[in-house]
Design a protein around this motif. Structure first.
Motif, PDB file in Angstrom:
ATOM      1  N   TYR A  73      49.809  87.718 -52.474  1.00 23.67           N
ATOM      2  CA  TYR A  73      48.591  87.453 -53.258  1.00 23.67           C
ATOM      3  C   TYR A  73      48.378  88.561 -54.298  1.00 23.67           C
ATOM      4  O   TYR A  73      48.091  88.305 -55.469  1.00 23.67           O
TER       5      TYR A  73
ATOM      6  N   SER B 174      40.050  78.621 -59.715  1.00 26.70           N
ATOM      7  CA  SER B 174      41.405  78.859 -59.200  1.00 26.70           C
ATOM      8  C   SER B 174      42.058  80.032 -59.938  1.00 26.70           C
ATOM      9  O   SER B 174      41.443  80.664 -60.799  1.00 26.70           O
ATOM     10  N   CYS B 175      43.320  80.300 -59.610  1.00 27.09           N
ATOM     11  CA  CYS B 175      44.048  81.396 -60.253  1.00 27.09           C
ATOM     12  C   CYS B 175      44.256  81.090 -61.745  1.00 27.09           C
ATOM     13  O   CYS B 175      43.940  80.000 -62.216  1.00 27.09           O
TER      14      CYS B 175
ATOM     15  N   SER C 170      44.218  80.811 -51.765  1.00 23.04           N
ATOM     16  CA  SER C 170      45.662  80.590 -51.649  1.00 23.04           C
ATOM     17  C   SER C 170      45.958  80.318 -50.184  1.00 23.04           C
ATOM     18  O   SER C 170      45.254  80.805 -49.297  1.00 23.04           O
TER      19      SER C 170
ATOM     20  N   MET D 169      46.833  87.109 -57.861  1.00 25.17           N
ATOM     21  CA  MET D 169      46.156  85.835 -57.603  1.00 25.17           C
ATOM     22  C   MET D 169      44.641  85.985 -57.669  1.00 25.17           C
ATOM     23  O   MET D 169      44.105  87.074 -57.520  1.00 25.17           O
TER      24      MET D 169
ATOM     25  N   THR E 175      47.911  77.017 -54.338  1.00 25.27           N
ATOM     26  CA  THR E 175      46.778  77.706 -54.963  1.00 25.27           C
ATOM     27  C   THR E 175      45.538  76.823 -55.014  1.00 25.27           C
ATOM     28  O   THR E 175      44.450  77.304 -55.299  1.00 25.27           O
TER      29      THR E 175
END
Length: 324
Positions: free
Chosen positions: A262, A104-105, A271, A267, A289
């Motif tokens: 984004y 993930s971010c 998303s 990011m 997210t």
């Protein structure tokens, strides 16, 4: 063969959906490249769950697990936790400290996007339109007249930090506000009250696919209920139409805005941003997210429409995490 920990569960009302998402990831993982490990993260326990549903505790010092005397560490983590601690930055920061790549971010982006009020404030200077909003924190005095004057009726009362539409109410009269505020406070100590946007609701997935920031086919959401609430999301009380029934120009316009958000936020990973289009202008509601990855969820539907299989989608996420 890389060892991939698929984390699922979490500490919020969304844990059931997260367990389904995590199991879908486990099911569709490319078994020729990865060994998947299902890791349940709950307040009371962090455990590896094997195929016989046997639980083995995780060593939080280095996020490892010892199975039959063999210590297993992980090359990457596939994050499938919706809500806290997977979507709000806590797990992201933990893995960054341990230097374990995850899908993930980063932690700042997770914390920012999880806070609806902060996210919309940060995006406003970039020309991204939003509903008119009013903020409340637990303990603030509630002036229903002032709220109604600012946001109008009907309006939405939402917990600031929660997902899957838990705690959200559509309020039609000023008299209903106090009850809706109570309901929202059950999920969070901060509330956002927003004007009702009467328009077409769309959900826009943006992912980094093979190194390129890509807008997936857009989904239009038509809820049978008053809005896209929990029942509409998970119990089939909505129509999700991909691609959305909007003009090519509008598809382009809302895609550009979602992609800009984004990029502005730097990011990574998945998303999914929600918009309502009013009079030809997309208004952003929020950004997820760690969107749902169940086979019925929007990102898998959108990926399918783009010709990307679930196996490809998950492989792509893991490979990007490994190359960071």
């Amino acid at each position: 063969m890389k060892n991939i920990a698929i984390i699922m569960g979490g500490y919020s009302s969304e844990y059931k959906i997260s367990l389904i998402s995590g199991n879908v990831v486990y099911q569709f993982l490319d078994k020729t490249k990865y060994s998947g490990f299902r890791i349940h993260i709950f307040k009371e326990k962090w455990v590896f769950v094997d195929d016989n549903e046997t639980e083995v505790p995780i060593d939080k010092n280095d996020f490892s697990v010892t199975v039959n005397g063999t210590k297993i560490t992980f090359d990457a983590v596939f994050n499938a936790i919706h809500g806290t601690p997977g979507e709000d930055g806590l797990m992201q920061a933990y893995f960054e400290l341990l230097q374990i790549p995850q899908t993930s971010c980063d932690y700042y982006q997770a914390a920012l996007t999880f806070n609806k009020r902060d996210l919309l404030s940060v995006l406003k200077p970039y020309g991204i339109k939003t509903a008119t909003s009013y903020y409340l924190n637990k303990g603030d005095s509630i002036d229903t007249k002032e709220i109604a004057a600012k946001v109008g009726m009907p309006c939405f009362v939402k917990p600031n930090k929660s997902g899957s539409s838990f705690g959200i109410s559509k309020v039609k009269t000023e008299a209903e506000l106090p009850i809706a505020i109570e309901v929202a406070y059950k999920e969070d100590n901060e509330i956002i009250i927003e004007s009702f946007l009467d328009g077409t609701e769309v959900s826009v997935g943006v992912i980094n696919y093979q190194g390129k920031i890509t807008v997936l086919p857009i989904t239009e959401i038509v809820s049978e209920n008053d809005f896209f609430d929990y029942e509409a999301k998970y119990l089939g009380k909505s129509q999700e139409i991909t691609p959305a029934r909007i003009s090519d120009e509008m598809t382009e316009k809302v895609g550009v805005i979602a992609k800009r958000a984004y990029e502005v936020l730097k990011m990574k990973g998945f998303s999914r941003s929600e918009f309502i289009i009013v009079d030809g202008e997309p208004h952003m509601l929020e950004m997820n997210t760690i969107p749902g990855l169940t086979t019925e969820s929007l990102i898998p539907q959108q990926a399918k429409a783009a010709g990307i299989s679930l196996e490809d989608l998950f492989t792509n996420a893991i490979e990007l995490a490994l190359t960071k």
